[in-house]
Design an enzyme around this catalytic site. Sequence first.
Site, PDB file in Angstrom:
ATOM      1  N   GLY A 285       0.809  -1.227   0.000  1.00  0.00           N
ATOM      2  CA  GLY A 285       0.000   0.000   0.000  1.00  0.00           C
ATOM      3  C   GLY A 285       0.831   1.262   0.000  1.00  0.00           C
ATOM      4  CD  GLU A 286       6.134   2.956   2.532  1.00  0.00           C
ATOM      5  OE1 GLU A 286       7.105   3.733   2.571  1.00  0.00           O
ATOM      6  OE2 GLU A 286       6.053   1.917   3.221  1.00  0.00           O
ATOM      7  CB  ALA A 287       3.153   6.013  -2.795  1.00  0.00           C
ATOM      8  CE  LYS A 289       7.388  -1.117   2.330  1.00  0.00           C
ATOM      9  NZ  LYS A 289       6.809  -2.103   3.297  1.00  0.00           N
ATOM     10  CB  ILE A 290       3.548   1.074  -5.529  1.00  0.00           C
ATOM     11  CG1 ILE A 290       2.641   0.374  -4.517  1.00  0.00           C
ATOM     12  CG2 ILE A 290       2.989   0.936  -6.940  1.00  0.00           C
ATOM     13  CD1 ILE A 290       1.240   0.958  -4.452  1.00  0.00           C
TER      14      ILE A 290
END
Length: 1345
Positions: A285-287, A289-290
């Site tokens: 969910g962390e931007a 990480k994406i």
Amino acid sequence: MAIFQLQCSIFMNLLSKFRSGLKKEIGMFFPMLILRVLENVLQPSFLQKMTVLNILDKLAQDPQIIIDIFVNYDCDVDASNIFERIVNGLLKTALGPPAGSTTALSPAQDITFRHESVKCLVSIIKSMGTWMDQQIRIGDSYLPKSTESCSTGENHLSSNGEEGNASDHEFHPDVNSEFSDAATLEQRRAYKIELQKGISLFNRKPCKGIDFLTSNKKVGSSPQEVALFLKNTTSLDQTKIGDYLGEREEFSLKVMHAYVDSFNFKGMDFGEAIRFFLRGFRLPGEAQKIDRIMEKFAERYCKCNPSSFSSADTAYVLAYSVIMLNTDAHNSMVKDKMTKADFIRNNRGIDDGKDLPEEYLGTLYDQIVRSEIKMNADSSAPQSKQANSFNRLLGLDGLLNLMNWQQKEDKVVGANGLLIRHIQEQFKSKSGKSESVYHAVADVAILRFMVEVCWGPMLAAFSVTLDQSDDRIATSECLQGFRHAVHVTAVMGMQTQRDAFVTSVAKFTFLHCAADMKQKNVDAVKAIISIAIEDGDYLHEAWEHILTCLSRIEHLQLLGEGAPPDASFFTSSSVESEEKVPKTSGFPSLKKKGTLQNPAVVAVVRGGSYDSTSVGINASGLVTPEQINNFISNLNLLDQIGSLELNHVFAHSQRLNSEAIVAFVKALCKVSISELQSPTDPRVFSLTKIVEIAHYNMNRIRLVWSRIWNVLSDFFVSVGLSENLSVAIFVMDSLRQLAMKFLEREELANYNFQNEFLRPFVIVMRKSSSAEIRELIVRCISQMVLSRVSNVKSGWKSVFMVFTVAAEDERKNIVLLAFETMEKIVREFFPYITETETTTFTDCVRCLLTFTNSRFNSDVSLNAIAFLRFCAVKLAEGGLVCNKKSSVDGSSIAVANGVPVVESSTDKDDHVSYWNPLLSGLSKLTCDPRSAIRKSSLEVLFNILKDHGHLFSRSFWDSLFCSVIFPLYNSVSGKRDVSDQYSASVSGNPEGSLWDSETSAVAAECLIDLLVSFFDVVRSQLPGVVSVLMEFIRSPVQGPASTGVAGLVRLTGVLGSRFSDEEWKEIFLALKDAAASTVPSFMKVLRTMNNIDIPYISQSSADVDGSSDHEMTIEDFDDDNLQTAAYVVSRMKNHIASQLLIAQVATDLYKMHQQSLSAVNIKILLELYSSIASHAHQLNTDSVLLKKLQKACSVLELSGPPMVHFENESYLNHLNFLQTLLAYDPSWHDEMDLEPEFVAVCENILSIYLNCTGFVSTNKSDAGLVLRWKHPLSSGKKEEIAARTPLVVSALQGLNALNKDSFRKYVPHLFHLLVDLVRSEHASGEVQQALSNMFRSSIGPMIME
């Protein structure tokens, strides 16, 4: 429903008949058909679940199917844990829906499910036990087997490009493998468990999970290997995979890059590629990480498809747009959906400032909207967070997720098109691959791993059901399950699991709180008894729980019958009684009374915890009549268990194997200790059973029985030393009963069992502080020995050890009681003592020696000494088997010409070890402080030696003299401190606590008699005997000195004619040494006078007679100086007496044996006389010392030491001896230069006399006379001159007796002394007369010539 039943029926047939060829297929269908239904607890279909439970019950009744399922699936690294899931599913069903949850089941249906699941679990554990028993009977447990099936599948790692894990390969057998033993399966099972542990940890904390797996070498340590593990392991939480791949740490980034690089996107459409990429994990969910993941995806896609976009930035932006579109289109929370135009507009200019084709973007939009991008798990059942399986081999990702036993309960079972489609895909993907191996194992060790999986769930299911249900059928099933579980775990040696099951059954008996008992608890008691009888060989430590239950049953039954408490046994007045008669003051029968406020009953009714030592020990207060009545009704339930069933357990002990009987006895002892140590209600149930058990098992082989008795021995010792005197007495009496039974059995020679079973008596006798216990032991041993004397063999050792301890007891009655028995044993039963083991003779002797030290009654000591003589007689008569030979050897001493010609056996003779303790003990007794004991032991010792000495070899005699005889005479040796000797002499007891004069005389006489009697054999000990006599002679006390003189005279008088010249030399050298050895210590004592300052005496005034006229009083001396002076005076008197006595002995020996003495020995005598005379003269020349002693004696009112007498006698002895030699054999004159020595002695005598008269002789070499002023002689000097007159007269007469030539030769040397004598003042006319005779008869004629 009929279709489902048909499916299950078909599957059951396949499983029963074709499982070896359908391993892979069964592994897929079993979770789908069976486990999916079984694990649904909240909303199951009643008919479907009953069908599944019936199938499982049928399967469980076939032992081989249960074993095969575990071996081929639970021990397969790449298969689901079917057996474990079955057991856990049955447990969940047996426990029912969780509290507070909503379920579609009616109460009746829930109870039915519970009972059926328990029944299945019982069938499973029963089948395991049946299979185990079959394999053990066949005896093939050491020969494992394996069969190869024809099923399709793989036995190596899948390697289709993306899948496979190298670290698994080592745990797969080869394709052609035909054997698979328990060890291999254990490795595979352990590997699987370890891997599952790592996966479970990853699903909670990904980084820690990866660290665990890499450190334990379940996954390689390189990023590529970790990436393959994340990609191919289906049991991983895909959300956690996404979180891990998005981490910014260096290693996690490398893994993410390796993970993305493992995909091949060549030729794939962008939408298809991103869908394929996101199947294996859920984006975090962390931007940030994406962003990292998508950036790497874009880079990889462009690398695989170089012409797709102008740069990777385009792919990166488009990937973000696709993910946003997927969320917008398929999230129900989003109301305003993104249109195709919006999507195209949002992606304008992303291709390096250019637009992507609208047709391309529209097609991509349609794909996403029409088909959501999902992970693999989203297409079928939810992913379990605690999955117990993984499938790299089969790759049944979607299907095997259904096998997780913690799946969501709200999923309704029914047709699932996606599930069917995935199954089809799995079969299609596996087609054409290599075969897998189906294992059939015959090694019972595999059961250990099965038990480790199922014992916890089974214990929980059985316990909960038994606790919550009162249904007789259900509780019976649970108890059957417990019995089978105990059987399997006990036989397999799984102690923890076995003890858990046994303890649970024992707790369910409710014997610790009998007021709450029900029928099911009585059934639990029956189950406990059945377990004890059926599996007793394997219970080991669990016996303690069973025996505790039996003890509590007996206690409750006694309470119900109104029997008196066991404490009544402890108050019995007779400790001798073997039969314990209960007192009549017992409790009324509870079964006939409605209420009874008795403390013991109240304690039981109130109950306690299972682990409490004594039920209700802390209970206080009364209980209600209703509680009492309820308790009585429960006691009626216990009538179902008769005493026969209880006794059967103990009687059955004789059928237990060797290890089991030892464990049984250990447990029984522990239970008995807990019973006996109860502070409020000690009981004897287990103690009486110990006696019974010992009786039942007496016929076991000796090795086993020894181990049993080691346990019992420690028990009897521990309880026999109890602080509770009544308990200790009862236990020791029980031990006596047991020992009496043992003594009824005959024991062969050289065995030690009797000694072992009597040893507890010895230990308790030594350690007990209770006089009552010690007296009881003495009485018990006395009774056993006197009643079974013919059967006692090795037990004599313990018997004598008990009596030895008793002999040292502080209680007179115990000593007398023990000695009374010893007296009877020695008098009447002596032959039995050494009948089988001759070493017991030594134990008997040691015991008697201990009695000789009794301080209570001298008669006991004297009688014990007499019995020692009796033992010696028996020993000499051949009373010991081993002595028959030695007595013959010892008596074969032939003597010729005083020299033995045939040596008897050496100190290796067997009888030496028996004579030594006896004789050594008597030797030590001669130093006893009691005069009667000293004399008696001395007399008995030497009588034994004289009466039986002919049996001893020369070497044994030598050892006797060194270790027994000579140590006797240490009391007269000069080894004591001189101050001790003086203190003893002034106290009137010169020998302190040692020998008196009478004892010394007897001892010396006995020693001489012994030497005379066996001189030919013990001739070599003559120097030692002489040394002993010299010690007597040197003694500062008159009594021992006279004894030594008499002994030496008697010795030489009887044996002198047989002495060799060397032996005479040894005697005279000993005399000489005796005289010289006391001088250094005596001179040391004299030097202490130098430290005493006496007024009016100085070195300068010592020669002036007038200086001694001053009268002195005691006030002129210090106390310390007076004490020192008194001691010196005493020592000097003793020393002078000793020196003169030695000289007198030498004179007497010469007179008696002058014919036998050689010149060498004569010279030794001359040296002896000369040394004594010189020493006497030296003492008399120390005028300061003499003055000090004179003054001290005057103050102390003591007679002074006879210094002058000592010197006169010493010179006189020397002079007389020389005169005798000159007159006896003229041939010795020249050989020994006798005349010069004689003249020198005379000269010294004359010089000493002249010095005493105060006349200082002039030197004969002076030209003229020197006139000196002469003082008149004092009265003291006149007395000294009078004392020396006889010596001077003897010297003058001796000189006058020389022949003319000799006189002429020496007279010039002596003439000036003769002249001085003429001019001197004399005390009488004897000297003038002797001078006149000399001048008239010798000097005058010589002058006239």
